[in-house]
Design a protein around this motif. Structure first.
Motif, PDB file in Angstrom:
ATOM      1  N   THR A  64       0.840  -1.201   0.000  1.00  0.00           N
ATOM      2  CA  THR A  64       0.000   0.000   0.000  1.00  0.00           C
ATOM      3  C   THR A  64       0.873   1.250   0.000  1.00  0.00           C
ATOM      4  OG1 THR A  64      -1.718  -1.212   1.160  1.00  0.00           O
ATOM      5  CG2 THR A  64      -1.855   1.186   1.216  1.00  0.00           C
ATOM      6  N   TRP A  65       1.914   1.248   0.815  1.00  0.00           N
ATOM      7  CA  TRP A  65       2.832   2.388   0.890  1.00  0.00           C
ATOM      8  C   TRP A  65       3.523   2.618  -0.461  1.00  0.00           C
ATOM      9  CZ3 TRP A  65       3.641   6.331   3.971  1.00  0.00           C
ATOM     10  CH2 TRP A  65       4.826   7.037   3.865  1.00  0.00           C
ATOM     11  N   GLN A  66       4.015   1.546  -1.075  1.00  0.00           N
ATOM     12  CA  GLN A  66       4.710   1.680  -2.355  1.00  0.00           C
ATOM     13  C   GLN A  66       3.765   2.120  -3.464  1.00  0.00           C
ATOM     14  OE1 GLN A  66       8.220   1.287  -3.141  1.00  0.00           O
ATOM     15  NE2 GLN A  66       8.058   1.748  -0.965  1.00  0.00           N
ATOM     16  N   ARG A  67       2.531   1.619  -3.454  1.00  0.00           N
ATOM     17  CA  ARG A  67       1.559   2.039  -4.465  1.00  0.00           C
ATOM     18  C   ARG A  67       1.282   3.534  -4.328  1.00  0.00           C
ATOM     19  NH1 ARG A  67      -1.720  -1.795  -4.097  1.00  0.00           N
ATOM     20  NH2 ARG A  67      -3.003  -1.006  -2.415  1.00  0.00           N
ATOM     21  N   SER A  68       1.214   4.031  -3.103  1.00  0.00           N
ATOM     22  CA  SER A  68       1.009   5.468  -2.881  1.00  0.00           C
ATOM     23  C   SER A  68       2.198   6.275  -3.384  1.00  0.00           C
ATOM     24  CB  SER A  68       0.787   5.750  -1.399  1.00  0.00           C
ATOM     25  OG  SER A  68      -0.381   5.132  -0.962  1.00  0.00           O
ATOM     26  N   ARG A  69       3.413   5.808  -3.107  1.00  0.00           N
ATOM     27  CA  ARG A  69       4.619   6.509  -3.605  1.00  0.00           C
ATOM     28  C   ARG A  69       4.618   6.567  -5.131  1.00  0.00           C
ATOM     29  NH1 ARG A  69       8.748   8.212  -0.725  1.00  0.00           N
ATOM     30  NH2 ARG A  69      10.253   8.158  -2.410  1.00  0.00           N
ATOM     31  N   ARG A  70       4.213   5.472  -5.756  1.00  0.00           N
ATOM     32  CA  ARG A  70       4.199   5.431  -7.218  1.00  0.00           C
ATOM     33  C   ARG A  70       3.155   6.387  -7.781  1.00  0.00           C
ATOM     34  NH1 ARG A  70       4.375  -0.206 -10.673  1.00  0.00           N
ATOM     35  NH2 ARG A  70       5.656   0.635 -12.334  1.00  0.00           N
ATOM     36  N   LYS A  71       1.997   6.474  -7.120  1.00  0.00           N
ATOM     37  CA  LYS A  71       0.963   7.417  -7.571  1.00  0.00           C
ATOM     38  C   LYS A  71       1.438   8.846  -7.434  1.00  0.00           C
ATOM     39  CE  LYS A  71      -3.184   4.678  -6.768  1.00  0.00           C
ATOM     40  NZ  LYS A  71      -4.425   4.586  -6.012  1.00  0.00           N
ATOM     41  N   VAL A  72       2.121   9.166  -6.342  1.00  0.00           N
ATOM     42  CA  VAL A  72       2.658  10.518  -6.148  1.00  0.00           C
ATOM     43  C   VAL A  72       3.688  10.816  -7.220  1.00  0.00           C
ATOM     44  CG1 VAL A  72       4.100  11.934  -4.628  1.00  0.00           C
ATOM     45  CG2 VAL A  72       2.165  10.671  -3.692  1.00  0.00           C
ATOM     46  N   TYR A  73       4.570   9.877  -7.511  1.00  0.00           N
ATOM     47  CA  TYR A  73       5.579  10.073  -8.554  1.00  0.00           C
ATOM     48  C   TYR A  73       4.916  10.365  -9.898  1.00  0.00           C
ATOM     49  CZ  TYR A  73       9.075   9.130 -12.059  1.00  0.00           C
ATOM     50  OH  TYR A  73       9.893   9.237 -13.154  1.00  0.00           O
ATOM     51  N   ARG A  74       3.912   9.572 -10.256  1.00  0.00           N
ATOM     52  CA  ARG A  74       3.228   9.781 -11.543  1.00  0.00           C
ATOM     53  C   ARG A  74       2.503  11.121 -11.575  1.00  0.00           C
ATOM     54  NH1 ARG A  74       0.857   3.671 -12.329  1.00  0.00           N
ATOM     55  NH2 ARG A  74       2.834   2.730 -12.938  1.00  0.00           N
ATOM     56  N   TYR A  75       1.904  11.514 -10.460  1.00  0.00           N
ATOM     57  CA  TYR A  75       1.245  12.820 -10.394  1.00  0.00           C
ATOM     58  C   TYR A  75       2.267  13.933 -10.605  1.00  0.00           C
ATOM     59  CZ  TYR A  75      -0.901  17.001  -8.540  1.00  0.00           C
ATOM     60  OH  TYR A  75      -1.352  18.283  -8.394  1.00  0.00           O
ATOM     61  N   LEU A  76       3.414  13.842  -9.951  1.00  0.00           N
ATOM     62  CA  LEU A  76       4.447  14.874 -10.106  1.00  0.00           C
ATOM     63  C   LEU A  76       4.953  14.947 -11.548  1.00  0.00           C
ATOM     64  CD1 LEU A  76       6.471  14.340  -6.816  1.00  0.00           C
ATOM     65  CD2 LEU A  76       4.910  16.226  -7.369  1.00  0.00           C
ATOM     66  N   GLN A  77       5.064  13.808 -12.209  1.00  0.00           N
ATOM     67  CA  GLN A  77       5.495  13.807 -13.608  1.00  0.00           C
ATOM     68  C   GLN A  77       4.464  14.492 -14.496  1.00  0.00           C
ATOM     69  OE1 GLN A  77       8.566  12.800 -14.670  1.00  0.00           O
ATOM     70  NE2 GLN A  77       8.841  12.737 -12.464  1.00  0.00           N
ATOM     71  N   ARG A  78       3.183  14.189 -14.286  1.00  0.00           N
ATOM     72  CA  ARG A  78       2.130  14.842 -15.078  1.00  0.00           C
ATOM     73  C   ARG A  78       2.069  16.342 -14.790  1.00  0.00           C
ATOM     74  NH1 ARG A  78      -2.645  11.679 -13.357  1.00  0.00           N
ATOM     75  NH2 ARG A  78      -1.265  10.098 -12.602  1.00  0.00           N
ATOM     76  N   TYR A  79       2.247  16.717 -13.533  1.00  0.00           N
ATOM     77  CA  TYR A  79       2.219  18.126 -13.150  1.00  0.00           C
ATOM     78  C   TYR A  79       3.375  18.881 -13.798  1.00  0.00           C
ATOM     79  CZ  TYR A  79       2.177  22.311 -10.281  1.00  0.00           C
ATOM     80  OH  TYR A  79       2.151  23.606  -9.861  1.00  0.00           O
ATOM     81  N   ALA A  80       4.563  18.265 -13.821  1.00  0.00           N
ATOM     82  CA  ALA A  80       5.727  18.902 -14.437  1.00  0.00           C
ATOM     83  C   ALA A  80       5.510  19.088 -15.934  1.00  0.00           C
ATOM     84  CB  ALA A  80       6.973  18.076 -14.188  1.00  0.00           C
ATOM     85  N   LYS A  81       4.943  18.113 -16.606  1.00  0.00           N
ATOM     86  CA  LYS A  81       4.668  18.223 -18.048  1.00  0.00           C
ATOM     87  C   LYS A  81       3.639  19.313 -18.320  1.00  0.00           C
ATOM     88  CE  LYS A  81       5.722  13.460 -19.273  1.00  0.00           C
ATOM     89  NZ  LYS A  81       5.179  12.181 -19.710  1.00  0.00           N
ATOM     90  N   ARG A  82       2.593  19.331 -17.514  1.00  0.00           N
ATOM     91  CA  ARG A  82       1.537  20.313 -17.691  1.00  0.00           C
ATOM     92  C   ARG A  82       2.069  21.736 -17.445  1.00  0.00           C
ATOM     93  NH1 ARG A  82      -3.712  19.207 -14.392  1.00  0.00           N
ATOM     94  NH2 ARG A  82      -2.032  18.891 -12.936  1.00  0.00           N
ATOM     95  N   SER A  83       2.901  21.884 -16.410  1.00  0.00           N
ATOM     96  CA  SER A  83       3.492  23.187 -16.103  1.00  0.00           C
ATOM     97  C   SER A  83       4.381  23.661 -17.238  1.00  0.00           C
ATOM     98  CB  SER A  83       4.292  23.133 -14.799  1.00  0.00           C
ATOM     99  OG  SER A  83       3.448  22.891 -13.726  1.00  0.00           O
ATOM    100  N   ALA A  84       5.165  22.748 -17.788  1.00  0.00           N
ATOM    101  CA  ALA A  84       6.052  23.109 -18.898  1.00  0.00           C
ATOM    102  C   ALA A  84       5.224  23.538 -20.123  1.00  0.00           C
ATOM    103  CB  ALA A  84       6.948  21.947 -19.244  1.00  0.00           C
ATOM    104  N   THR A  85       4.125  22.842 -20.365  1.00  0.00           N
ATOM    105  CA  THR A  85       3.256  23.195 -21.492  1.00  0.00           C
ATOM    106  C   THR A  85       2.630  24.569 -21.304  1.00  0.00           C
ATOM    107  OG1 THR A  85       2.758  20.846 -21.775  1.00  0.00           O
ATOM    108  CG2 THR A  85       1.303  22.413 -22.873  1.00  0.00           C
ATOM    109  N   LEU A  86       2.174  24.845 -20.088  1.00  0.00           N
ATOM    110  CA  LEU A  86       1.555  26.148 -19.810  1.00  0.00           C
ATOM    111  C   LEU A  86       2.581  27.274 -19.893  1.00  0.00           C
ATOM    112  CD1 LEU A  86      -0.808  25.227 -16.847  1.00  0.00           C
ATOM    113  CD2 LEU A  86      -1.458  25.763 -19.199  1.00  0.00           C
ATOM    114  N   GLU A  87       3.800  27.055 -19.441  1.00  0.00           N
ATOM    115  CA  GLU A  87       4.832  28.090 -19.497  1.00  0.00           C
ATOM    116  C   GLU A  87       5.236  28.384 -20.937  1.00  0.00           C
ATOM    117  OE1 GLU A  87       8.128  27.085 -17.048  1.00  0.00           O
ATOM    118  OE2 GLU A  87       6.934  27.145 -15.200  1.00  0.00           O
TER     119      GLU A  87
END
Length: 90
Positions: A64-87
């Motif tokens: 459960t802990w590792q699945r949560s870490r992986r979800k956070v990692y994927r969210y951060l990757q999507r957020y970084a891509k989206r931020s780069a696109t908006l900038e």
């Protein structure tokens, strides 16, 4: 139908193991690997390629802990891509 005593003594951990390949060795240890395989970036983010525990409930907690870490990692990757696109659009 199960009794309350059976439910407490043998909890249903299938949900905790969702997204993991789980196996049990004769020496009593439980192992799990995340599915699909981790990328090198996920490993660098300290998501473990294999989890080991002495009991199924301990392994369920680790999964459960590792699945949560992986979800956070994927969210951060999507957020970084989206931020780069908006900038770049501004």
């Amino acid at each position: 139908m199960t009794t309350a005593r059976e439910a407490l003594s043998d909890p249903d951990l299938r949900g905790a193991f969702r997204g993991f390949y789980v196996w049990h060795y004769p020496d009593g240890t439980w192992h799990a690997r995340p599915l699909p395989k981790l990328t090198s970036e996920e490993i660098a983010y300290r998501i473990l390629p294999e989890l080991v525990a002495d009991s199924p409930i301990q392994l369920a907690y680790k999964c459960t802990w590792q699945r949560s870490r992986r979800k956070v990692y994927r969210y951060l990757q999507r957020y970084a891509k989206r931020s780069a696109t908006l900038e770049s659009a501004s």
